[in-house]
Design a protein around this motif. Structure first.
Motif, PDB file in Angstrom:
ATOM      1  N   VAL A  83       0.923  -1.091   0.057  1.00 48.78           N
ATOM      2  CA  VAL A  83      -0.038   0.039   0.010  1.00 48.78           C
ATOM      3  C   VAL A  83       0.905   1.334  -0.101  1.00 48.78           C
ATOM      4  CG1 VAL A  83      -0.166   0.009   2.775  1.00 48.78           C
ATOM      5  CG2 VAL A  83      -2.021   1.120   1.219  1.00 48.78           C
ATOM      6  N   VAL A  84       0.465   2.164  -0.761  1.00 52.80           N
ATOM      7  CA  VAL A  84       1.364   3.405  -0.669  1.00 52.80           C
ATOM      8  C   VAL A  84       0.925   4.172   0.462  1.00 52.80           C
ATOM      9  CG1 VAL A  84       1.432   5.887  -1.699  1.00 52.80           C
ATOM     10  CG2 VAL A  84       1.014   3.683  -3.260  1.00 52.80           C
ATOM     11  N   ASP A  85       2.139   4.398   1.395  1.00 54.43           N
ATOM     12  CA  ASP A  85       1.945   5.243   2.702  1.00 54.43           C
ATOM     13  C   ASP A  85       2.771   6.614   2.667  1.00 54.43           C
ATOM     14  OD1 ASP A  85       4.702   4.337   2.697  1.00 54.43           O
ATOM     15  OD2 ASP A  85       4.438   3.705   4.858  1.00 54.43           O
ATOM     16  N   GLU A  86       3.129   7.092   1.486  1.00 53.76           N
ATOM     17  CA  GLU A  86       3.989   8.308   1.455  1.00 53.76           C
ATOM     18  C   GLU A  86       3.827   8.849  -0.037  1.00 53.76           C
ATOM     19  OE1 GLU A  86       7.363   8.732   4.786  1.00 53.76           O
ATOM     20  OE2 GLU A  86       7.784   8.783   2.849  1.00 53.76           O
ATOM     21  N   ALA A  87       3.523  10.090  -0.398  1.00 51.59           N
ATOM     22  CA  ALA A  87       3.644  10.636  -1.607  1.00 51.59           C
ATOM     23  C   ALA A  87       4.380  11.868  -1.711  1.00 51.59           C
ATOM     24  CB  ALA A  87       2.442  10.664  -2.215  1.00 51.59           C
ATOM     25  N   GLY A  88       5.541  11.850  -2.439  1.00 51.55           N
ATOM     26  CA  GLY A  88       6.304  13.185  -2.546  1.00 51.55           C
ATOM     27  C   GLY A  88       5.470  14.348  -3.359  1.00 51.55           C
ATOM     28  N   THR A  89       6.163  15.487  -3.427  1.00 53.05           N
ATOM     29  CA  THR A  89       5.559  16.442  -4.106  1.00 53.05           C
ATOM     30  C   THR A  89       5.576  16.208  -5.428  1.00 53.05           C
ATOM     31  OG1 THR A  89       6.253  18.033  -2.274  1.00 53.05           O
ATOM     32  CG2 THR A  89       5.776  18.947  -4.428  1.00 53.05           C
ATOM     33  N   GLY A  90       4.373  16.356  -6.258  1.00 57.88           N
ATOM     34  CA  GLY A  90       4.439  15.989  -7.710  1.00 57.88           C
ATOM     35  C   GLY A  90       4.355  14.643  -8.112  1.00 57.88           C
ATOM     36  N   ALA A  91       4.154  13.660  -7.145  1.00 56.45           N
ATOM     37  CA  ALA A  91       4.058  12.173  -7.416  1.00 56.45           C
ATOM     38  C   ALA A  91       2.496  12.196  -8.446  1.00 56.45           C
ATOM     39  CB  ALA A  91       3.963  11.475  -6.407  1.00 56.45           C
ATOM     40  N   THR A  92       2.611  11.453  -9.358  1.00 54.59           N
ATOM     41  CA  THR A  92       1.284  11.178 -10.135  1.00 54.59           C
ATOM     42  C   THR A  92       0.979  10.018 -10.149  1.00 54.59           C
ATOM     43  OG1 THR A  92       2.677  11.170 -12.043  1.00 54.59           O
ATOM     44  CG2 THR A  92       1.854  13.431 -11.541  1.00 54.59           C
ATOM     45  N   GLY A  93      -0.219   9.651 -10.296  1.00 51.76           N
ATOM     46  CA  GLY A  93      -0.752   8.344 -10.833  1.00 51.76           C
ATOM     47  C   GLY A  93      -1.406   7.395  -9.311  1.00 51.76           C
ATOM     48  N   PHE A  94      -0.782   7.931  -8.405  1.00 51.10           N
ATOM     49  CA  PHE A  94      -0.983   7.112  -7.031  1.00 51.10           C
ATOM     50  C   PHE A  94      -0.933   8.292  -5.957  1.00 51.10           C
ATOM     51  CE2 PHE A  94       1.496   4.527 -10.122  1.00 51.10           C
ATOM     52  CZ  PHE A  94       0.710   3.646 -10.032  1.00 51.10           C
ATOM     53  N   ALA A  95      -1.947   7.614  -4.889  1.00 50.75           N
ATOM     54  CA  ALA A  95      -1.951   8.366  -3.700  1.00 50.75           C
ATOM     55  C   ALA A  95      -1.957   7.621  -2.346  1.00 50.75           C
ATOM     56  CB  ALA A  95      -3.535   9.137  -3.649  1.00 50.75           C
ATOM     57  N   VAL A  96      -1.741   8.309  -1.446  1.00 49.74           N
ATOM     58  CA  VAL A  96      -1.661   7.433  -0.072  1.00 49.74           C
ATOM     59  C   VAL A  96      -2.797   6.804   0.338  1.00 49.74           C
ATOM     60  CG1 VAL A  96      -1.447   7.753   2.334  1.00 49.74           C
ATOM     61  CG2 VAL A  96       0.009   9.028   0.828  1.00 49.74           C
ATOM     62  N   GLY A  97      -2.611   5.446   0.593  1.00 48.28           N
ATOM     63  CA  GLY A  97      -3.904   4.459   0.770  1.00 48.28           C
ATOM     64  C   GLY A  97      -4.211   3.563  -0.437  1.00 48.28           C
TER      65      GLY A  97
END
Length: 307
Positions: A72-86
């Motif tokens: 599961v995605v648990d961190e997203a950096g600035t400008g990350a695209t296509g995926f989100a936390v959770g």
């Protein structure tokens, strides 16, 4: 701190260690995945034991271990695209997958959303084996009505190749050890023992002849197919293995697979048309036992590390 499997010298499973390492974090344009499962592939152990082979893929020691993962995605950096936390995801990270966390750049070519109804253990088996199976069948132009000979049919790639071929309307003959015959029949294949005399045994089973072949381990199946009159362009081997016979197609494994192949696999899993046999699961602390079992080449299906 977090856990990761690493090795500092080449060798057998004994070189693999579970270590505490600094916890990675997602930077700009990246996402971090909390890994829940990591599917093993035979190549993982080859990378950690054969420096010449590892070098072909840009790997040197010290190194992490494994490619396939789900979590599961648990961190997203600035400008990350296509995926989100959770977001539940699965994908590949060369020599980094068997770890608590994996950081992936976005846009990502080796990260996909995990469909509802598919668990992490199953998802972690798909990136390499599923795409390799689909690519192998595409390379030989498999058609409905074909009889196809699949070498290594009970292995991690073979279980997907057999089922995809059956869904395509083909009759499947799969090479394997006798202990896997019942398993392969459940998947829809007619099993045949590998080894000397393979050509004659296949000829006795394939009354109407063999039209295509996919050799997923070595070249024995490819050689038998040639002897049975299968055109070379309808035979494929996995390119990371021994040099294929002249004229036979070489599949680059999962690198030749497509996102559409994965969608077809996950749809088949969700509808029940494809099953994913998981032969064994091991906690990360038992990585050596898991890799030793994988190296024995007698596993019926996939081996998964849980985290």
């Amino acid at each position: 701190m977090s856990r990761a499997v690493v090795y500092e010298t080449y060798g057998g499973p004994e070189v693999l260690e579970v270590r505490e390492v600094p916890e990675p974090h997602a930077g700009p344009g990246q996402v971090r995945i909390r890994v829940r499962a990591a599917g093993l592939n035979p190549m993982d152990g080859v990378f950690s034991s054969q420096p010449e082979f590892a070098a072909r893929f840009g790997l040197t020691v010290p190194s992490g271990f494994g490619y396939d993962f789900a979590g599961v995605v648990d961190e997203a950096g600035t400008g990350a695209t296509g995926f989100a936390v959770g977001d539940r995801v699965y994908g590949g990270a060369m020599a980094r997958a068997v770890a608590d966390f994996v950081v992936i750049d976005t846009p990502a070519e080796t990260l996909w959303h995990t469909p509802e109804g598919i668990g992490d253990e199953v998802a972690s088996t798909l990136p390499v084996a599923g795409r390799t199976a689909a690519a192998a069948l595409a390379a030989i132009g498999l058609r409905s009505g074909d009889t196809v000979l699949i070498g290594g049919a009970a292995g991690g790639v073979g279980v997907f190749a057999v089922q995809l071929a059956r869904l395509a309307g083909a009759t499947v003959i799969g090479t394997a050890s006798e202990g896997t015959f019942g398993f392969l029949r459940q998947l829809g294949a007619e099993p045949v023992t590998y080894g000397p005399g393979l050509e004659d045994r296949v000829k006795a089973l394939a009354i109407g002849g063999v039209h295509a072949a996919a050799d997923l381990f070595g070249t024995e199946t490819a050689q038998a197919a040639l002897a049975l009159g299968v055109p070379p362009d309808r035979i494929t081997t996995i390119a990371v293995g021994p040099n294929p016979p002249r004229g036979v197609r070489a599949t680059r494994g999962g690198a030749d697979g497509t996102p559409a192949d994965l969608e077809r696999l996950t749809t088949g899993i969700r509808t029940g048309d494809i099953t994913v046999p998981i032969a064994a699961t091991f906690p990360i602390e038992q990585i050596r036992d898991a890799v030793a079992l994988q190296a024995g080449r007698h596993v019926h299906g996939k081996i998964v590390i849980t985290l």
